[in-house]
Design a protein around this motif. Structure first.
Motif: not given
Length: 134
Positions: A52-76
């Motif tokens: 991306a051209l810009t980046e905001d520095d945020l402090n999230p308390s919840m991180l959700v990740a979606v990997n290349s196999e379309n798996e949804i990861w929350i809290d490991r």
């Protein structure tokens, strides 16, 4: 003439300072700060995020990740899309003012990322999508 002894006793006793009350206060403060602190939940994976051209520095308390196999990861842990509603509600009970960041892999299906974003928005969570700054 005989000298009289002093009325004040000057015994060579050592004075000891009782540290127990101070240690009690320190432990109570330590427990207070541990209990009231908010810990960041890690998604469990580190996806390759799009640029991306810009980046905001945020402090999230919840991180959700979606990997290349379309798996949804929350809290490991991996969750199916249908399992997300109770997990999000549980995280909101822990922190009602939670802010979420979705870390989507650049190879992930955008539809799944948008579905996760919609689910978070429906629950009143402020959502941002994480990217890498060029």
């Amino acid at each position: 003439m005989a000298r009289r002894g002093s009325r004040v006793s000057t015994d060579d006793e050592e004075v000891e300072l009782n540290m127990t009350p101070m240690l009690d206060v320190v432990f109570i403060l330590l427990i207070f700060f541990i209990v009231t602190s908010v810990f960041i939940k890690e998604p469990g994976i580190d996806p390759i995020r799009p640029d991306a051209l810009t980046e905001d520095d945020l402090n999230p308390s919840m991180l959700v990740a979606v990997n290349s196999e379309n798996e949804i990861w929350i809290d490991r842990r991996v969750y199916e899309q249908a399992e997300l509603q109770p997990i999000i509600e549980q995280l909101l009970q822990e922190n009602p003012k939670a802010r979420a960041t979705i870390q989507g892999d650049e190879e992930a299906d955008i539809g799944i990322i948008l579905d996760v974003q919609d689910l978070l928005l429906e629950n009143g969570v402020e959502v941002s999508i994480s990217t890498l700054q060029e």
